[in-house]
Design a protein around this motif. Structure first.
Motif: not given
Length: 607
Positions: A408-416
């Motif tokens: 979740d952390n990885y997907n959130f910041i890369s998406g941001f």
């Protein structure tokens, strides 16, 4: 002819003569008239600096109070107070001493203000910063809160119970609904008083037990003596690895006085800098320590400054970041380092870049990450889709498994970051609601630009901070001034370093073109923000330059021993293009370069 007839004849002739005058003659006559000079416009008055002072005015954690527990902020000043990005720290009830751990329990949203002589009431156990703070509040336990401005300065605090002394709970006064209130309102000491959220405090109804005295302001460090750090490695071993810690005993001395004695571990650090003869190091104390009066932490860095023979470039960058008001400014101090009784040189002691109290203070759901040229040496990295920039993580910690690819952390910041780049390079990037401004702290980016452009830093570490998932992206803290202030040169971000006999370009435009800034500077709004921040910084620069001169003066004698150990004066080091035979010439070059750069930038940002 009578006089009357003569006058009538004269007037008729005069009228006919005037009527026969051509329009060209009239225009010519008009052109010869000198008009009255227009008065010069009145000079525009200088904009007034808002006057305000915000204090912790009332804290109510009393269960007997019929309303919600709250903390009240009060603006004493005559002008509205902009409290954007201010924070509230809460210390654990058993750690109200100065070195205690704390959590940031509230962060003001951008644009939040408190009216002149107005109040802001924050209720406890709230996650919405417009409503309150995310922490409890007790009327009986030891208690410590600190109010911190956007520059990281503590502007007010409340402490009940301190220095780890035993705390005896006393009964509240007769008024069972008493709160901790400043009496008189806004300016007095804390006392028990009837709760008045959003209104002026009433009269005191009792004294509070174990209220800490107002702390004296911390003095500015004096750069008159260079402290010594003596490190003894267990078994007399040599630090030869960046991966393996070795146990150490450490002491810091100033003259005959021992300032600190502690135990810990030590290892090498750095990427390219680890390959030089003079090595940089990382120290991890067993317990939190406050070397040279810096805020207590376990992790510290010793920068070797091998390529920078002025030994001043990192100090310039760290101090300038603090002066301009960037978040997360570094502490720093020159020290003489001894390893196993052997002198190894003049170093710069500074903070480790990490998520910690008094370092990078962010929420648990925040991020600290880096645009990293050494990304494949790290366990987890991601690449943006638009610009193909690589990023690695300082927090969450990939080495400890706090972030893994696809979670979740990885997907959130890369998406941001992908969303940010899409907005920045999209057709509507100037739109304040849907463009890049939706994602970044514009003032922070402007301040970072000024720091790096003033020192002409060609290869800084680009750290980014997202304080929480609901916050805007910051570019901070500053790090790595190795190739700044005319020491090396490359014409653009995609070209390699030039070698002697090439010379640096002290008037090179760098960060108005490179990375994300090239696009940001296409928006007049961003340019105006940079110009506004520059106007705030300019009056502070003479004092800044004076302080840098004091820092250089403080190491004038000790630099001799450094260069007696490392015989590199008069030599090119790595990709450096500058060499002088003396440290004084190195210092003078840096001071002159900075002064010229200030003059250049003052013209450049208005072109």
């Amino acid at each position: 002819m009578s006089l009357r007839h003569f006058l009538l004849s004269f007037l008729v002739a005069l009228t006919l003569t005037t009527a026969c005058t051509s329009s060209d003659d009239i225009e010519n006559n008009q052109q010869t008239v000198n008009p009255e000079p227009e008065p010069e416009p009145e000079p525009e008055p200088e904009p007034e600096v808002p006057e305000f002072k915000v204090v912790l005015n009332e804290l109510c954690g009393n269960k007997a109070y019929i309303g919600n527990k709250f903390i009240e902020l009060y603006n004493i000043g005559p002008d509205a107070a902009d409290i954007s990005n201010w924070t509230l720290r809460k210390y654990a009830s058993d750690a109200t001493d100065v070195e205690g751990e704390y959590n940031v329990c509230w962060r003001a949203l951008k644009g939040m203000t408190i009216a002149a002589e107005g109040y802001l009431v924050l209720e406890s156990d709230q996650t919405d910063p417009t409503k309150g703070f995310d922490a409890g509040l007790s009327a009986k336990k030891e208690l410590k809160f600190e109010l911190v401005n956007a520059e990281g300065k503590v502007v007010d605090r409340f402490v009940r119970g301190h220095d780890k002394t035993p705390f005896e709970e006393n009964e509240l006064p007769e008024n069972k609904q008493a709160s901790f209130s400043r009496v008189p309102n806004g300016s007095g000491e804390f006392a028990y008083a009837t709760p008045t959220p959003g209104e002026a405090n009433g009269e005191a109804t009792g004294e509070i037990e174990h209220v800490a005295p107002e702390p004296e302001p911390e003095p500015e460090p004096e750069f008159t003596m260079v402290p010594e750090i003596h490190i003894f490695v267990e078994g007399g071993k040599t630090i030869e690895s960046k991966d393996e810690y070795l146990n150490i005993d450490l002491s810091i001395k100033s003259g005959d006085q021992t300032l600190l004695s502690a135990t810990g571990r030590m290892k090498g650090r750095g990427n390219a800098t680890w390959n030089y003869e003079k090595k940089p190091y990382k120290i991890k104390f067993d317990e939190k320590q406050s070397p040279l009066g810096f805020p207590a932490n376990k992790d510290w860095v010793l920068l070797a400054e091998y390529c920078d023979k002025s030994l001043m470039r990192s100090a310039y960058m760290f101090e300038l970041a603090r002066t301009v008001g960037l978040p997360y400014p570094q502490n720093y101090r020159h020290v003489q380092l001894f390893l196993n009784n052997e002198y190894v040189g003049l170093y710069l002691l500074t903070d480790q870049v990490e998520k910690k109290s008094n370092r990078v203070e962010i929420e648990d759901d925040g991020f600290l990450f880096e645009n990293d040229n050494y990304c494949f040496m790290e366990p987890v990295q991601f690449q943006t889709t638009h610009r193909q920039y690589w990023y690695t993580f300082k927090y969450p910690d990939a080495e400890d498994g706090e972030i893994v690819k696809g979670d979740d952390n990885y997907n959130f910041i890369s998406g941001f970051m992908n969303d940010f780049e899409a907005a920045l390079y999209g057709d509507n990037f100037k739109d304040p609601e849907t463009g890049y401004r939706k994602y970044i702290d514009v003032e922070c980016f402007a301040k970072w630009f000024l720091v790096q452009e003033l020192i002409a830093n060609l290869e800084p570490n680009l750290y980014y901070v997202l304080p929480s998932r609901n916050a805007k992206l910051q570019i901070a803290p500053v790090w790595d001034a190795e190739w700044s202030m005319g020491l090396a040169y490359r014409p653009d971000e995609n070209t390699g370093w030039l070698l002697p006999p090439q010379q640096p370009d002290r008037y090179q435009a760098i960060w108005s073109i490179w990375k994300y800034f090239g696009r940001l500077f296409e928006d007049d709004y961003f340019v105006e923000v940079v110009q506004a921040e520059w106007e705030k910084l300019k009056p502070l620069l003479p004092a800044f330059q004076s302080k840098m001169s004091q820092v250089a003066d403080s190491i004038r004698e000790k630099q001799y021993y450094n260069f007696s150990k490392w015989h590199i004066l008069g030599q090119y080091i790595s990709v450096g293009l500058i060499k002088f035979d003396t440290w004084e010439e190195e210092r003078n070059y840096v001071e002159k370069f900075f002064a010229d750069r200030v003059e250049w930038l003052d013209n450049y940002i208005y072109l």
